[in-house]
Design a protein around this motif. Structure first.
Motif, PDB file in Angstrom:
ATOM      1  N   GLU A 158     -13.381  -0.346   8.138  1.00 49.04           N
ATOM      2  CA  GLU A 158     -13.345   0.564   7.674  1.00 49.04           C
ATOM      3  C   GLU A 158     -12.036   0.978   6.695  1.00 49.04           C
ATOM      4  O   GLU A 158     -11.725   0.896   5.387  1.00 49.04           O
ATOM      5  CB  GLU A 158     -14.879   1.170   6.976  1.00 49.04           C
ATOM      6  N   GLU A 159     -11.518   1.709   7.272  1.00 50.14           N
ATOM      7  CA  GLU A 159     -10.221   2.153   7.246  1.00 50.14           C
ATOM      8  C   GLU A 159      -8.851   1.028   6.770  1.00 50.14           C
ATOM      9  O   GLU A 159      -8.161   1.528   6.053  1.00 50.14           O
ATOM     10  CB  GLU A 159      -9.521   2.986   8.518  1.00 50.14           C
ATOM     11  N   LEU A 160      -9.016  -0.012   7.423  1.00 50.78           N
ATOM     12  CA  LEU A 160      -7.982  -0.781   7.538  1.00 50.78           C
ATOM     13  C   LEU A 160      -8.448  -1.260   5.851  1.00 50.78           C
ATOM     14  O   LEU A 160      -7.777  -1.812   5.208  1.00 50.78           O
ATOM     15  CB  LEU A 160      -7.921  -2.243   8.653  1.00 50.78           C
ATOM     16  N   LEU A 161     -10.001  -1.617   5.395  1.00 48.60           N
ATOM     17  CA  LEU A 161     -10.585  -2.290   5.137  1.00 48.60           C
ATOM     18  C   LEU A 161      -9.779  -1.650   3.942  1.00 48.60           C
ATOM     19  O   LEU A 161      -9.118  -2.333   2.292  1.00 48.60           O
ATOM     20  CB  LEU A 161     -11.698  -2.602   4.378  1.00 48.60           C
ATOM     21  N   VAL A 162      -9.866  -0.547   2.852  1.00 46.91           N
ATOM     22  CA  VAL A 162      -9.643   0.622   2.110  1.00 46.91           C
ATOM     23  C   VAL A 162      -7.932   0.128   1.413  1.00 46.91           C
ATOM     24  O   VAL A 162      -7.216  -0.535   0.697  1.00 46.91           O
ATOM     25  CB  VAL A 162      -9.220   1.997   2.692  1.00 46.91           C
ATOM     26  N   ASN A 163      -6.515   0.204   3.042  1.00 47.91           N
ATOM     27  CA  ASN A 163      -5.320  -0.230   2.774  1.00 47.91           C
ATOM     28  C   ASN A 163      -5.389  -1.760   2.343  1.00 47.91           C
ATOM     29  O   ASN A 163      -4.113  -1.981   1.738  1.00 47.91           O
ATOM     30  CB  ASN A 163      -4.550   0.303   4.402  1.00 47.91           C
ATOM     31  N   LEU A 164      -6.042  -2.602   3.218  1.00 49.50           N
ATOM     32  CA  LEU A 164      -5.517  -4.041   2.161  1.00 49.50           C
ATOM     33  C   LEU A 164      -6.494  -4.036   1.602  1.00 49.50           C
ATOM     34  O   LEU A 164      -5.443  -4.430   0.765  1.00 49.50           O
ATOM     35  CB  LEU A 164      -7.134  -4.647   3.443  1.00 49.50           C
ATOM     36  N   GLU A 165      -7.531  -3.997   0.691  1.00 50.70           N
ATOM     37  CA  GLU A 165      -7.641  -3.975  -0.605  1.00 50.70           C
ATOM     38  C   GLU A 165      -6.201  -3.549  -2.093  1.00 50.70           C
ATOM     39  O   GLU A 165      -5.935  -3.963  -2.626  1.00 50.70           O
ATOM     40  CB  GLU A 165      -9.012  -3.068  -0.901  1.00 50.70           C
ATOM     41  N   ARG A 166      -5.869  -2.254  -1.301  1.00 49.36           N
ATOM     42  CA  ARG A 166      -5.112  -0.967  -2.260  1.00 49.36           C
ATOM     43  C   ARG A 166      -3.830  -2.797  -2.227  1.00 49.36           C
ATOM     44  O   ARG A 166      -2.894  -2.985  -2.627  1.00 49.36           O
ATOM     45  CB  ARG A 166      -3.869   0.247  -1.573  1.00 49.36           C
ATOM     46  N   SER A 167      -3.407  -2.871  -0.425  1.00 49.25           N
ATOM     47  CA  SER A 167      -1.806  -4.271  -0.550  1.00 49.25           C
ATOM     48  C   SER A 167      -2.100  -5.124  -0.993  1.00 49.25           C
ATOM     49  O   SER A 167      -1.409  -5.707  -1.980  1.00 49.25           O
ATOM     50  CB  SER A 167      -1.600  -3.901   0.624  1.00 49.25           C
ATOM     51  N   ILE A 168      -3.317  -5.712  -1.026  1.00 50.37           N
ATOM     52  CA  ILE A 168      -3.440  -6.610  -1.914  1.00 50.37           C
ATOM     53  C   ILE A 168      -3.443  -7.076  -3.146  1.00 50.37           C
ATOM     54  O   ILE A 168      -3.241  -7.975  -4.429  1.00 50.37           O
ATOM     55  CB  ILE A 168      -4.099  -7.832  -1.235  1.00 50.37           C
ATOM     56  N   ASP A 169      -4.420  -5.817  -3.270  1.00 49.16           N
ATOM     57  CA  ASP A 169      -3.614  -5.714  -4.827  1.00 49.16           C
ATOM     58  C   ASP A 169      -3.051  -5.455  -5.383  1.00 49.16           C
ATOM     59  O   ASP A 169      -2.431  -6.189  -6.516  1.00 49.16           O
ATOM     60  CB  ASP A 169      -5.431  -4.436  -5.282  1.00 49.16           C
ATOM     61  N   HIS A 170      -1.515  -4.681  -4.595  1.00 46.05           N
ATOM     62  CA  HIS A 170      -0.349  -4.610  -5.432  1.00 46.05           C
ATOM     63  C   HIS A 170       0.367  -5.878  -5.173  1.00 46.05           C
ATOM     64  O   HIS A 170       0.884  -5.665  -6.141  1.00 46.05           O
ATOM     65  CB  HIS A 170      -0.165  -3.376  -4.149  1.00 46.05           C
TER      66      HIS A 170
END
Ligand code: BTN
Length: 238
Positions: A158-170
């Motif tokens: 779940e923690e990694l998902l938050v970072n992935l979402e931000r990074s893929i969005d960026h």
């Protein structure tokens, strides 16, 4: 990102493909705890026990088929950026592996639907090894695979998902203009290509050293008979 969470699935890419065919919008995602038919690149199986991250994200970039290699590089860069938040030295291996200590920590399978030159959608399937599974991995994977735990970085899915979402969005729109040039340069800066590999595209094999990415995201290989550009295939350690 509209994330659909599941326990056990066949393959998150397969599930998301079905959703895409039913008209799911861009930025729909499937996250699973375990896959029974996890798919790897080139028809391989992606070993998918519980405890790792299995995510597929639906993207609808406004690009043509020729530009598709850019998406694969962009997604691997986004995954690399998300994982790097925990201060660890990770490298990228063409076309889209994330490595720690020369071994694979994350793999990406890009699938999608195209017709002629048109790209209808792209599914970015991301598998990240979180747990140290050395005691459980199939023998042939042990020498080639690693995990966040082994690399000393600890993420819950779940923690990694938050970072992935931000990074893929960026990164997800970085397939044009200055943003693409920047993404390509950043990818090259993290690439592991100071060595020879055997390039294999399923029909031919040749020894070469990766030296650059073209403006369309093709790999430039220096071989004995000169430079060549490749779009598909993989690099195998010599
Ligand atoms: C590779 O061979 O390196 C690519 C592996 C990609 C695995 C991920 S796990 C989530 C998604 N669902 C799949 O079936 N495969 C991808």
């Amino acid at each position: 990102m509209n994330v659909h969470r599941f326990g056990t699935v066949s393959s998150t890419n397969e599930l998301l493909r079905e959703m895409a065919e039913e008209g799911a919008p861009e930025w729909t995602a499937v996250l699973a705890e375990e896959q029974t038919e996890g798919r790897g690149r080139r028809g391989r199986v992606w070993y998918s026990p519980p405890g790792n991250l299995y995510l597929s994200v639906l993207l609808k970039p406004d690009i043509s088929v020729v530009e598709l290699p850019r998406m694969s590089l962009i997604v691997s860069l986004a995954v690399h950026c998300a994982l790097r938040q925990r201060d660890v030295s990770l490298r990228l291996k063409w076309p889209n592996d994330v490595l720690w200590d020369g071994r694979k920590l994350a793999g990406i399978l890009m699938e999608g639907k195209t017709k002629g030159e048109t790209v209808h959608y792209v599914i970015a399937g991301i598998g990240i090894n979180l747990r140290d599974l050395r005691g459980e991995y199939p023998e042939e994977l042990i020498a080639k695979a690693t995990s966040c735990e082994e690399a000393g970085i600890h993420w819950s899915p779940e923690e990694l998902l938050v970072n992935l979402e931000r990074s893929i969005d960026h990164h997800r729109l970085s397939y044009r203009g200055a943003a693409w040039k920047e993404a390509r340069d950043e990818w090259c800066a993290h690439a592991l290509w100071d060595r020879d590999y055997i390039y294999d595209d399923g029909t031919r094999q040749m020894r070469g050293r990766p030296v650059d990415l073209t403006s369309d995201g093709y790999l430039v290989l220096q071989t004995e008979s000169g430079r060549m550009m490749v779009q598909t295939g993989e690099l195998v350690e010599v």
